[in-house]
Each structure stands twice: as C-alpha cells, then as structure tokens.
Design an enzyme around this catalytic site. Structure first.
Site, PDB file in Angstrom:
ATOM      1  N   SER A   1       0.854  -1.192   0.000  1.00 51.23           N
ATOM      2  CA  SER A   1       0.000   0.000   0.000  1.00 51.23           C
ATOM      3  C   SER A   1       0.884   1.234   0.000  1.00 51.23           C
ATOM      4  CB  SER A   1      -0.862   0.000   1.260  1.00 51.23           C
ATOM      5  OG  SER A   1      -1.441   1.272   1.475  1.00 51.23           O
TER       6      SER A   1
ATOM      7  N   TYR B   1      -1.799   0.074  10.194  1.00 48.34           N
ATOM      8  CA  TYR B   1      -1.833  -0.597   8.882  1.00 48.34           C
ATOM      9  C   TYR B   1      -0.574  -0.266   8.073  1.00 48.34           C
ATOM     10  CZ  TYR B   1      -3.519  -1.247   4.024  1.00 48.34           C
ATOM     11  OH  TYR B   1      -3.669  -1.598   2.704  1.00 48.34           O
TER      12      TYR B   1
HETATM   13  N1  LIG Z   1      -8.683  -0.914  -1.436  1.00 43.16           N
HETATM   14  C1  LIG Z   1      -7.647  -0.075  -1.488  1.00 43.16           C
HETATM   15  O1  LIG Z   1      -7.801   1.142  -1.767  1.00 43.16           O
HETATM   16  C2  LIG Z   1      -6.264  -0.585  -1.228  1.00 43.16           C
HETATM   17  C3  LIG Z   1      -5.190   0.318  -1.352  1.00 43.16           C
HETATM   18  C4  LIG Z   1      -3.901  -0.135  -1.160  1.00 43.16           C
HETATM   19  C5  LIG Z   1      -3.679  -1.472  -0.824  1.00 43.16           C
HETATM   20  N2  LIG Z   1      -4.731  -2.338  -0.694  1.00 43.16           N
HETATM   21  C6  LIG Z   1      -4.445  -3.734  -0.400  1.00 43.16           C
HETATM   22  O2  LIG Z   1      -5.064  -4.545  -1.403  1.00 43.16           O
HETATM   23  C7  LIG Z   1      -5.362  -5.837  -0.851  1.00 43.16           C
HETATM   24  C8  LIG Z   1      -6.806  -6.199  -1.134  1.00 43.16           C
HETATM   25  O3  LIG Z   1      -7.629  -5.250  -0.461  1.00 43.16           O
HETATM   26  P1  LIG Z   1      -9.161  -5.015  -0.859  1.00 43.16           P
HETATM   27  O4  LIG Z   1      -9.371  -3.573  -0.799  1.00 43.16           O
HETATM   28  O5  LIG Z   1      -9.464  -5.811  -2.074  1.00 43.16           O
HETATM   29  O6  LIG Z   1      -9.872  -5.660   0.437  1.00 43.16           O
HETATM   30  P2  LIG Z   1     -11.357  -6.218   0.630  1.00 43.16           P
HETATM   31  O7  LIG Z   1     -12.260  -5.801  -0.466  1.00 43.16           O
HETATM   32  O8  LIG Z   1     -11.727  -5.892   2.038  1.00 43.16           O
HETATM   33  O9  LIG Z   1     -11.153  -7.815   0.494  1.00 43.16           O
HETATM   34  C9  LIG Z   1     -10.335  -8.483   1.403  1.00 43.16           C
HETATM   35  C10 LIG Z   1     -10.388  -9.980   1.102  1.00 43.16           C
HETATM   36  O10 LIG Z   1      -9.540 -10.654   2.036  1.00 43.16           O
HETATM   37  C11 LIG Z   1     -10.311 -11.572   2.837  1.00 43.16           C
HETATM   38  N3  LIG Z   1      -9.698 -11.570   4.166  1.00 43.16           N
HETATM   39  C12 LIG Z   1      -9.590 -10.540   5.024  1.00 43.16           C
HETATM   40  N4  LIG Z   1      -8.971 -10.934   6.144  1.00 43.16           N
HETATM   41  C13 LIG Z   1      -8.655 -12.247   5.979  1.00 43.16           C
HETATM   42  C14 LIG Z   1      -8.016 -13.216   6.782  1.00 43.16           C
HETATM   43  N5  LIG Z   1      -7.572 -12.909   8.003  1.00 43.16           N
HETATM   44  N6  LIG Z   1      -7.874 -14.476   6.287  1.00 43.16           N
HETATM   45  C15 LIG Z   1      -8.329 -14.793   5.049  1.00 43.16           C
HETATM   46  N7  LIG Z   1      -8.950 -13.916   4.248  1.00 43.16           N
HETATM   47  C16 LIG Z   1      -9.113 -12.661   4.716  1.00 43.16           C
HETATM   48  C17 LIG Z   1     -11.736 -11.038   2.753  1.00 43.16           C
HETATM   49  O11 LIG Z   1     -12.752 -12.002   2.982  1.00 43.16           O
HETATM   50  P3  LIG Z   1     -13.303 -12.315   4.491  1.00 43.16           P
HETATM   51  O12 LIG Z   1     -13.618 -11.002   5.117  1.00 43.16           O
HETATM   52  O13 LIG Z   1     -14.478 -13.230   4.308  1.00 43.16           O
HETATM   53  O14 LIG Z   1     -12.154 -13.006   5.156  1.00 43.16           O
HETATM   54  C18 LIG Z   1     -11.763 -10.583   1.286  1.00 43.16           C
HETATM   55  O15 LIG Z   1     -11.891 -11.706   0.433  1.00 43.16           O
HETATM   56  C19 LIG Z   1      -4.999  -5.755   0.628  1.00 43.16           C
HETATM   57  O16 LIG Z   1      -3.717  -6.290   0.842  1.00 43.16           O
HETATM   58  C20 LIG Z   1      -4.988  -4.259   0.906  1.00 43.16           C
HETATM   59  O17 LIG Z   1      -4.170  -3.933   2.004  1.00 43.16           O
HETATM   60  C21 LIG Z   1      -6.014  -1.918  -0.882  1.00 43.16           C
END
Ligand SMILES: NC(=O)c1ccc[n+]([C@@H]2O[C@H](COP(=O)([O-])OP(=O)(O)OC[C@H]3O[C@@H](n4cnc5c(N)ncnc54)[C@H](OP(=O)(O)O)[C@@H]3O)[C@@H](O)[C@H]2O)c1
Length: 233
Positions: A134, A147
């Site tokens: 991130s 985070y």
């Molecule tokens: N969205 C952004 O703007 C952004 C920006 C920079 C970086 N990122 C990074 O991108 C990645 C994906 O983020 P996202 O925004 O797509 O998140 P998201 O929409 O909240 O999806 C997270 C996924 O991970 C699963 N998950 C969460 N905790 C878990 C655990 N302890 N064990 C197994 N599965 C787990 C969730 O399902 P369950 O809840 O059912 O477990 C879901 O499938 C992350 O690494 C995040 O830090 C995101």
C-alpha cells in the site's frame, strides 16, 4: 497448467486477480474467512480449490499448503488478504495494542508463514511471491500508523526475501486506491465512487506474472501501459 494461491479472494482485488488468472486457464487455490461469500464469489470459475479460513490460523495455512501439494505445483503466491485494523483509523497515541497485534498477525506474520510453507514449490516452478502492499507503507498519513507500518514491514520482508532467495521473484505490489470494502472502511461515510475498480489494476499485476521483472517494489500506476495515442483522423 500454472497454479496460483491467492489469499482473500472472495471480493475486491483478490477476486479480480482470481478471475483474471482463471480466464487464462490457471488452477487456483483461494481463501477467505467467510465460506459462503467465498463459494458465491468463485462459483463458475473452472479450476479452483476454495478453502475457507483465516490466514492467521496455522491449521488453515497447512490446509492451503496441502492443497498446493495435491496439485503438485505453485507458480505464484499472492499474499492479498489484509486487515485495515479499527475503523475509524485511530491515531498511534490511542492505538490499542491488541488491535495492532492482530493487524501484524494478518499483514506480516501470515504472509511470511505462507512463504515459509510454500517456498519449495515456488522455487521448483521458478515462481514468484506477490505481497500486496500500500502507499501507506511509504507515506505518513495520520491514522494509518498501524496498517501502514504493517505494510512497511511486509515491504522490507519482501526485499530481504529477494536478497536471500535467488530462485524466486519477490514483489511488493502497491495497487493504489481501489473501490472496495476495505477502502470504504478506511473512509467511513465518504463517497468513494470515484476510486477505480480493483479489476483496473489487475493488468499491472499480470505484468509481474508475465514479464517477471527484477524483484522489488512496484506501483500499479507505474506498470500500467498507457492507452495508445491516436494520431491523425
Ligand atoms: N482498497 C484499497 O484502496 C487498497 C489500497 C492499497 C492497498 N490495498 C491492499 O489490497 C489488498 C486487497 O484489499 P481489498 O481492498 O481488495 O480488500 P477487501 O475488499 O476488504 O477484500 C479483502 C479480502 O480478504 C479476505 N480476508 C480478510 N482478512 C482475511 C483473513 N484474516 N484471512 C483470510 N482472508 C481474509 C476477505 O474475505 P473475508 O472477510 O471473508 O475473510 C476478502 O476476500 C490488501 O492487501 C490491501 O491492504 C487496498
């Protein structure tokens, strides 16, 4: 047929990556904590072993590794599942240390534990680890200390792994802002409809998979191929 393990594949970026690799004929091992969401999200993808569980659980990680063993191959490990921590994001002076510990368990220790379990398979395949990072790992935004520091630790772990493991490509991949549940949690009550869909950064991640540039930290924005400029009319 190449094989990828993607954590957190029931929605957001993880699901977008799963769809893209499945469309190319890859076999997948995928997880998320909520079993029904995972099954619904991945239904229709041709060759997926979906295993519900929490990446912080050693037993669940062993189940993921066993699924890889049954497939007999692993080309790419995508450590994508992540925890934002409490929402609204607390300043460090009030950050509950139990909450911080859980953020580190999910964002730092679990990815390393999976790497430790799966390095042998990845090495055999000349494979790659993609740890999803991130911009909060490198920028000091108020509220993002828990985070952000966990992602900074993940970045450094990726860099040292690359120095230690000459047989692997090791990437920290910074996707930029995306319109997902996690992003909404980070900006509660705000309209995030102007943020790009997670599928829009997948082509950048696929460049790491396809081109295998040197190990390092890559921002999706820097990997995105600009649309061709039309000349004349
Ligand atoms: N969205 C952004 O703007 C952004 C920006 C920079 C970086 N990122 C990074 O991108 C990645 C994906 O983020 P996202 O925004 O797509 O998140 P998201 O929409 O909240 O999806 C997270 C996924 O991970 C699963 N998950 C969460 N905790 C878990 C655990 N302890 N064990 C197994 N599965 C787990 C969730 O399902 P369950 O809840 O059912 O477990 C879901 O499938 C992350 O690494 C995040 O830090 C995101």
């Amino acid at each position: 047929m190449p094989v990828a393990l993607i954590t957190g594949a029931s929605r957001g970026l993880g699901l977008a990556i799963a769809r893209a690799l499945a469309a190319r004929g890859w076999s997948l091992v995928a997880d998320a904590r909520r079993e029904d969401d995972l099954a619904d999200a991945l239904r229709g993808l041709p060759d997926v072993v979906a295993i519900a569980g929490d990446v912080t659980s050693p037993r669940h990680r062993a189940d993921l590794a066993a699924a890889v063993s049954r497939l007999g191959r692993l080309d790419v490990l995508v450590n994508n599942a992540s925890s934002l921590g409490p929402s609204p994001l607390p300043p460090l002076r009030r950050y509950d240390l139990g909450d911080l510990r859980r953020v580190y368990e999910t964002n730092v220790l679990a990815p390393l534990a999976l790497i430790q379990l799966l390095t042998g398979w990845l090495e055999t395949a000349g494979g790659a680890v993609i740890n999803v990072s991130s911009d909060a790992a490198v920028e000091a935004y108020p509220g993002w200390g828990g985070y952000g520091s966990s992602k900074a630790a993940l970045d450094q772990l990726t860099a040292v792994l690359a120095a230690e493991e000459s047989g692997l490509r090791c990437y920290a991949f910074d996707p930029g802002d995306m319109r997902t549940d996690m992003h909404q949690l980070a900006f509660p009550g705000e309209d995030i409809s102007d943020r790009p869909e997670p599928a829009s950064v997948v082509p950048a991640l696929l460049r790491l998979v396809d081109e295998r540039p040197p190990s390092g930290r890559y921002r999706a924005a820097d990997l995105t191929v600009p649309a061709p400029v039309e000349v004349g009319s």
